[in-house]
Motif scaffolding. Sequence first.
Motif, PDB file in Angstrom:
ATOM      1  N   LEU A 194      68.770  56.670  82.078  1.00 49.76           N
ATOM      2  CA  LEU A 194      68.088  58.002  81.248  1.00 49.76           C
ATOM      3  C   LEU A 194      67.930  57.700  79.764  1.00 49.76           C
ATOM      4  CD1 LEU A 194      70.137  60.651  82.867  1.00 49.76           C
ATOM      5  CD2 LEU A 194      67.827  59.920  83.431  1.00 49.76           C
ATOM      6  N   ARG A 195      69.021  57.111  79.275  1.00 47.61           N
ATOM      7  CA  ARG A 195      68.615  56.751  77.868  1.00 47.61           C
ATOM      8  C   ARG A 195      69.868  55.655  77.404  1.00 47.61           C
ATOM      9  NH1 ARG A 195      66.112  60.634  74.513  1.00 47.61           N
ATOM     10  NH2 ARG A 195      65.381  62.420  75.653  1.00 47.61           N
ATOM     11  N   GLN A 196      69.425  55.126  76.503  1.00 48.32           N
ATOM     12  CA  GLN A 196      70.448  54.014  76.033  1.00 48.32           C
ATOM     13  C   GLN A 196      70.516  53.920  74.320  1.00 48.32           C
ATOM     14  OE1 GLN A 196      68.688  50.384  78.091  1.00 48.32           O
ATOM     15  NE2 GLN A 196      70.515  50.592  79.195  1.00 48.32           N
ATOM     16  N   ALA A 197      71.715  53.470  73.931  1.00 45.92           N
ATOM     17  CA  ALA A 197      71.943  53.355  72.478  1.00 45.92           C
ATOM     18  C   ALA A 197      72.656  51.951  72.168  1.00 45.92           C
ATOM     19  CB  ALA A 197      72.432  54.399  71.827  1.00 45.92           C
ATOM     20  N   ARG A 198      72.235  51.339  71.097  1.00 45.60           N
ATOM     21  CA  ARG A 198      72.612  50.007  70.378  1.00 45.60           C
ATOM     22  C   ARG A 198      73.093  50.092  69.064  1.00 45.60           C
ATOM     23  NH1 ARG A 198      68.823  49.015  74.315  1.00 45.60           N
ATOM     24  NH2 ARG A 198      68.956  47.477  75.759  1.00 45.60           N
ATOM     25  N   GLY A 199      74.110  49.553  68.869  1.00 47.27           N
ATOM     26  CA  GLY A 199      74.838  49.508  67.657  1.00 47.27           C
ATOM     27  C   GLY A 199      75.649  48.044  67.399  1.00 47.27           C
ATOM     28  N   LYS A 200      76.447  48.182  66.444  1.00 50.97           N
ATOM     29  CA  LYS A 200      77.118  47.049  66.033  1.00 50.97           C
ATOM     30  C   LYS A 200      78.473  47.406  65.670  1.00 50.97           C
ATOM     31  CE  LYS A 200      73.049  44.633  63.687  1.00 50.97           C
ATOM     32  NZ  LYS A 200      72.894  44.139  62.604  1.00 50.97           N
ATOM     33  N   PRO A 201      79.589  46.512  66.217  1.00 50.55           N
ATOM     34  CA  PRO A 201      80.760  46.420  65.752  1.00 50.55           C
ATOM     35  C   PRO A 201      81.138  46.179  64.384  1.00 50.55           C
ATOM     36  CG  PRO A 201      80.521  44.600  66.946  1.00 50.55           C
ATOM     37  CD  PRO A 201      79.298  45.220  66.830  1.00 50.55           C
ATOM     38  N   GLN A 202      81.974  46.747  63.536  1.00 56.78           N
ATOM     39  CA  GLN A 202      82.175  46.601  62.214  1.00 56.78           C
ATOM     40  C   GLN A 202      83.391  45.917  61.931  1.00 56.78           C
ATOM     41  OE1 GLN A 202      79.829  47.713  59.970  1.00 56.78           O
ATOM     42  NE2 GLN A 202      78.363  48.086  61.680  1.00 56.78           N
ATOM     43  N   PRO A 203      83.578  45.327  60.644  1.00 54.02           N
ATOM     44  CA  PRO A 203      84.763  44.646  60.266  1.00 54.02           C
ATOM     45  C   PRO A 203      85.978  45.563  60.672  1.00 54.02           C
ATOM     46  CG  PRO A 203      83.045  44.418  58.531  1.00 54.02           C
ATOM     47  CD  PRO A 203      82.542  45.374  59.531  1.00 54.02           C
ATOM     48  N   GLY A 204      86.949  44.918  61.213  1.00 50.64           N
ATOM     49  CA  GLY A 204      88.296  45.796  61.515  1.00 50.64           C
ATOM     50  C   GLY A 204      88.101  46.297  63.159  1.00 50.64           C
ATOM     51  N   ASP A 205      87.040  46.172  63.848  1.00 50.96           N
ATOM     52  CA  ASP A 205      86.917  46.532  64.924  1.00 50.96           C
ATOM     53  C   ASP A 205      87.578  45.631  65.830  1.00 50.96           C
ATOM     54  OD1 ASP A 205      85.622  49.064  64.597  1.00 50.96           O
ATOM     55  OD2 ASP A 205      83.736  48.502  65.033  1.00 50.96           O
ATOM     56  N   THR A 206      88.114  46.384  66.886  1.00 46.43           N
ATOM     57  CA  THR A 206      88.677  45.363  68.087  1.00 46.43           C
ATOM     58  C   THR A 206      88.332  45.865  69.485  1.00 46.43           C
ATOM     59  OG1 THR A 206      90.562  46.316  68.431  1.00 46.43           O
ATOM     60  CG2 THR A 206      90.779  44.945  66.333  1.00 46.43           C
ATOM     61  N   ILE A 207      88.711  45.175  70.430  1.00 43.94           N
ATOM     62  CA  ILE A 207      88.690  45.718  71.672  1.00 43.94           C
ATOM     63  C   ILE A 207      89.140  47.294  71.988  1.00 43.94           C
ATOM     64  CG2 ILE A 207      90.396  44.742  72.877  1.00 43.94           C
ATOM     65  CD1 ILE A 207      88.570  44.207  75.423  1.00 43.94           C
ATOM     66  N   SER A 208      90.199  47.380  71.270  1.00 48.88           N
ATOM     67  CA  SER A 208      90.716  48.668  71.085  1.00 48.88           C
ATOM     68  C   SER A 208      89.885  49.771  70.545  1.00 48.88           C
ATOM     69  CB  SER A 208      92.100  48.739  70.578  1.00 48.88           C
ATOM     70  OG  SER A 208      92.859  47.891  71.219  1.00 48.88           O
ATOM     71  N   SER A 209      89.221  49.484  69.767  1.00 46.37           N
ATOM     72  CA  SER A 209      88.430  50.342  68.979  1.00 46.37           C
ATOM     73  C   SER A 209      86.887  50.372  69.444  1.00 46.37           C
ATOM     74  CB  SER A 209      88.279  50.226  67.410  1.00 46.37           C
ATOM     75  OG  SER A 209      87.775  49.028  67.099  1.00 46.37           O
ATOM     76  N   TYR A 210      86.342  49.667  70.315  1.00 47.14           N
ATOM     77  CA  TYR A 210      84.972  49.442  70.517  1.00 47.14           C
ATOM     78  C   TYR A 210      84.362  50.818  71.233  1.00 47.14           C
ATOM     79  CZ  TYR A 210      84.942  44.220  69.822  1.00 47.14           C
ATOM     80  OH  TYR A 210      84.895  43.208  69.435  1.00 47.14           O
ATOM     81  N   ALA A 211      85.245  51.443  72.074  1.00 46.07           N
ATOM     82  CA  ALA A 211      84.842  52.572  72.721  1.00 46.07           C
ATOM     83  C   ALA A 211      84.553  53.698  71.675  1.00 46.07           C
ATOM     84  CB  ALA A 211      85.913  53.071  73.629  1.00 46.07           C
ATOM     85  N   LEU A 212      85.385  53.845  70.678  1.00 44.19           N
ATOM     86  CA  LEU A 212      85.175  54.920  69.386  1.00 44.19           C
ATOM     87  C   LEU A 212      84.015  54.554  68.918  1.00 44.19           C
ATOM     88  CD1 LEU A 212      86.677  57.547  68.764  1.00 44.19           C
ATOM     89  CD2 LEU A 212      88.027  55.978  67.150  1.00 44.19           C
ATOM     90  N   ARG A 213      83.829  53.217  68.432  1.00 45.89           N
ATOM     91  CA  ARG A 213      82.426  52.921  67.622  1.00 45.89           C
ATOM     92  C   ARG A 213      81.408  53.392  68.567  1.00 45.89           C
ATOM     93  NH1 ARG A 213      81.850  52.424  62.662  1.00 45.89           N
ATOM     94  NH2 ARG A 213      83.790  50.917  62.713  1.00 45.89           N
ATOM     95  N   GLN A 214      81.314  52.923  69.862  1.00 45.43           N
ATOM     96  CA  GLN A 214      80.187  53.158  70.764  1.00 45.43           C
ATOM     97  C   GLN A 214      80.025  54.702  70.677  1.00 45.43           C
ATOM     98  OE1 GLN A 214      82.160  50.510  73.722  1.00 45.43           O
ATOM     99  NE2 GLN A 214      80.162  49.571  74.193  1.00 45.43           N
ATOM    100  N   ALA A 215      80.978  55.431  70.789  1.00 40.80           N
ATOM    101  CA  ALA A 215      80.792  56.811  71.059  1.00 40.80           C
ATOM    102  C   ALA A 215      80.002  57.353  69.639  1.00 40.80           C
ATOM    103  CB  ALA A 215      82.163  57.648  71.293  1.00 40.80           C
ATOM    104  N   ALA A 216      80.588  56.923  68.513  1.00 35.85           N
ATOM    105  CA  ALA A 216      79.909  57.329  67.188  1.00 35.85           C
ATOM    106  C   ALA A 216      78.239  57.036  67.160  1.00 35.85           C
ATOM    107  CB  ALA A 216      80.420  56.425  66.055  1.00 35.85           C
ATOM    108  N   PHE A 217      77.860  56.045  67.718  1.00 41.19           N
ATOM    109  CA  PHE A 217      76.430  55.839  67.829  1.00 41.19           C
ATOM    110  C   PHE A 217      75.636  56.616  68.997  1.00 41.19           C
ATOM    111  CE2 PHE A 217      77.608  51.326  68.708  1.00 41.19           C
ATOM    112  CZ  PHE A 217      77.056  51.143  69.953  1.00 41.19           C
ATOM    113  N   SER A 218      76.534  57.012  69.970  1.00 37.24           N
ATOM    114  CA  SER A 218      75.948  57.370  71.341  1.00 37.24           C
ATOM    115  C   SER A 218      76.064  58.932  71.317  1.00 37.24           C
ATOM    116  CB  SER A 218      76.596  56.550  72.522  1.00 37.24           C
ATOM    117  OG  SER A 218      76.448  55.134  72.409  1.00 37.24           O
ATOM    118  N   ARG A 219      76.618  59.769  70.796  1.00 30.78           N
ATOM    119  CA  ARG A 219      76.780  61.066  70.776  1.00 30.78           C
ATOM    120  C   ARG A 219      75.267  61.592  71.006  1.00 30.78           C
ATOM    121  NH1 ARG A 219      79.646  62.439  65.350  1.00 30.78           N
ATOM    122  NH2 ARG A 219      78.727  60.373  64.772  1.00 30.78           N
ATOM    123  N   ASP A 220      74.375  61.184  70.255  1.00 29.79           N
ATOM    124  CA  ASP A 220      73.000  61.753  70.315  1.00 29.79           C
ATOM    125  C   ASP A 220      72.496  61.737  71.785  1.00 29.79           C
ATOM    126  OD1 ASP A 220      73.191  62.899  67.877  1.00 29.79           O
ATOM    127  OD2 ASP A 220      72.004  61.348  67.066  1.00 29.79           O
TER     128      ASP A 220
END
Length: 264
Positions: A190-216
């Motif tokens: 239906l819909r897709q969003a793409r973004g970039k991990p930022q300095p300090g991100d790890t596999i532990s925080s990827y899901a939160l980073r992805q949620a940040a650019f995927s809420r919309d």
Amino acid sequence: MARSKTNQRPIVVVTEGGPHIWAIVNAIADHLAPVSVILETPESKRQLLLGRARRQGWTSAIGQLGTMMLTRLGKRFFAGHAARLAAEQKLQTEPKPGQKIVQVSSANAPECLQAIEKIQPGVVLLAGCRLLSRQTLAKIPCPVLNYHAGIAPKYRGMNGGYWALASGDAENFGTTVHLVDAGVDTGGVLRQARGKPQPGDTISSYALRQAAFSRDICVEAVRDALTGKLGTVDPGLPSRQWYYPTVWFYLYTGILRGIGKNLI
């Protein structure tokens, strides 16, 4: 984005929970309408291990369990980074006061279907829960969508963002909202969003980073379902299912290639 003023049927999210999921639930509630959350009990580590051993063999299962233990440790060790990420992105990572939550043992348990029948939603969004059985899916009388932390169908299954990076495919570090069928992330996109991990991100925080650019895209897909305007797109990508990385592969990519930085 203001909350929709149109009359509509309720919204249900089925999930195991987690900060990134609450960020999405709260975004939907802010922009559309209150959300009823059906919260399933996570599978035990023993159940997960046995299931993965049956599907992939004991060597892979034990290796994946090692990575799960590392990432759990990482969530505690890098909690400060996650808190800063949430603050910077204005993510609401806890249930709102008065949030309606229905506890169930499993998304496939009879009490989950009973809760859906009682709420009579216009749409059900799955977000980090068990794969629905054909029998359960057939009994849900409204559109069922899934929020997937990867670009489908190229990165179906587990840890789609990590695998895009580990595959040298950083441009596909993203997420998908798709229709649910009996397969693993195989329903129409239906819909897709793409973004970039930022300095300090790890596999532990990827899901939160992805949620940040995927809420919309979650808000938009749920709105489309409620208004009868769902439409699928063809991403034109190959299809492959991925699993949790084994601890030795994860350490290899972390040490030699910097993927999943800081190892945990």
